[in-house]
Design an enzyme around this catalytic site. Structure first.
Site, PDB file in Angstrom:
ATOM      1  N   HIS A 176      67.281  60.172  28.275  1.00 37.00           N
ATOM      2  CA  HIS A 176      66.048  59.447  28.577  1.00 37.00           C
ATOM      3  C   HIS A 176      65.688  58.462  27.475  1.00 37.00           C
ATOM      4  O   HIS A 176      66.105  58.596  26.326  1.00 37.00           O
ATOM      5  CB  HIS A 176      64.917  60.434  28.812  1.00 37.00           C
ATOM      6  CG  HIS A 176      65.079  61.194  30.097  1.00 37.00           C
ATOM      7  ND1 HIS A 176      64.126  62.037  30.582  1.00 37.00           N
ATOM      8  CD2 HIS A 176      66.102  61.219  30.998  1.00 37.00           C
ATOM      9  CE1 HIS A 176      64.536  62.547  31.728  1.00 37.00           C
ATOM     10  NE2 HIS A 176      65.734  62.072  31.997  1.00 37.00           N
ATOM     11  N   GLU A 211      62.932  57.885  25.826  1.00 36.50           N
ATOM     12  CA  GLU A 211      62.224  58.464  24.678  1.00 36.50           C
ATOM     13  C   GLU A 211      63.215  59.131  23.728  1.00 36.50           C
ATOM     14  O   GLU A 211      63.126  58.983  22.506  1.00 36.50           O
ATOM     15  CB  GLU A 211      61.193  59.509  25.146  1.00 36.50           C
ATOM     16  CG  GLU A 211      60.199  58.985  26.147  1.00 36.50           C
ATOM     17  CD  GLU A 211      60.605  59.188  27.607  1.00 36.50           C
ATOM     18  OE1 GLU A 211      59.694  59.364  28.427  1.00 36.50           O
ATOM     19  OE2 GLU A 211      61.815  59.161  27.920  1.00 36.50           O
ATOM     20  N   CYS A 255      58.904  63.219  30.638  1.00 37.07           N
ATOM     21  CA  CYS A 255      59.163  64.502  31.286  1.00 37.07           C
ATOM     22  C   CYS A 255      58.900  65.628  30.273  1.00 37.07           C
ATOM     23  O   CYS A 255      58.629  65.370  29.097  1.00 37.07           O
ATOM     24  CB  CYS A 255      60.610  64.555  31.790  1.00 37.07           C
ATOM     25  SG  CYS A 255      61.847  64.639  30.465  1.00 37.07           S
ATOM     26  N   CYS A 315      61.369  65.546  27.208  1.00 33.80           N
ATOM     27  CA  CYS A 315      61.048  64.469  26.271  1.00 33.80           C
ATOM     28  C   CYS A 315      59.755  64.768  25.527  1.00 33.80           C
ATOM     29  O   CYS A 315      59.636  64.473  24.338  1.00 33.80           O
ATOM     30  CB  CYS A 315      60.959  63.127  26.999  1.00 33.80           C
ATOM     31  SG  CYS A 315      62.588  62.506  27.490  1.00 33.80           S
TER      32      CYS A 315
END
Length: 186
Positions: free
Chosen positions: A83, A85, A109, A112
């Site tokens: 992801h 992040e 999410c 993250c």
């Protein structure tokens, strides 16, 4: 003359990184900022050298939102992407993230969020479009519940477009001088 404020500036940079995403479901970008300097950036996509999601490299990426709603368990519906992040924090390095601000184009999410908290990020700013699209939350998560459950321990800001523009006079008053603009005393 007006110009964008700092939050809007860094969110615009995150949006540019989102355009590099190779995820077939969602394009997300993120930047980690410390003292008004970008120290890490990222977008969601598979690890370097792997087949991209848009090329069929991710099982979750081949499914639509009716089959796998946003926020669905990543263990049940695997995602091979790293992801945005996560990529931004990896690039910045954990120690550099302590006290930093993370600008991201979508809500993090749970995985993250855990990483953001572990990295010591103090503030998360998420871009919000003027007319947000309704999120396909699962039954047990309302947007408010998700925000509270996922984002405890640091400041969480949903940025409204255009809300932090600076006028030239205000910006000059608040901006620190660039090192190259400071003349050395003799």
């Amino acid at each position: 003359m007006t110009r964008p404020g700092w939050d809007e500036t860094f969110l615009a940079i995150a949006q540019i990184w989102a355009e590099r995403s190779t995820c077939s479901r969602r394009q997300v970008g993120a930047v980690v900022v410390q003292d008004r300097k970008v120290i890490g950036n990222g977008f969601n996509g598979v690890a370097a050298g792997k087949r991209h999601c848009v090329e069929g490299g991710c099982p979750r990426g081949q499914l639509d939102y009716a089959t796998v709603p946003a926020g669905a368990d990543y263990n049940t519906f695997p995602c091979y992407a790293i992801h945005a992040e996560h990529n931004a924090i990896l690039q910045a390095g954990l120690r550099s993230c302590v006290g930093a601000t993370l600008y991201v184009t979508d809500q993090p999410c749970q995985q993250c969020t855990n990483l953001i908290e572990h990295a010591g990020v103090e503030r998360v700013v998420i871009y919000r479009e003027p007319e947000p699209k309704p999120a396909p939350w699962t039954e047990w998560q309302t947007p408010e519940d998700k925000r509270i459950n996922l984002l405890e321990g640091f400041e969480f800001v949903i940025h409204e477009q255009g809300e932090d523009q600076d006028t030239t006079e205000e910006a000059v008053e608040h901006d620190a001088p660039h090192p190259s603009s400071i003349e050395e005393e003799e």
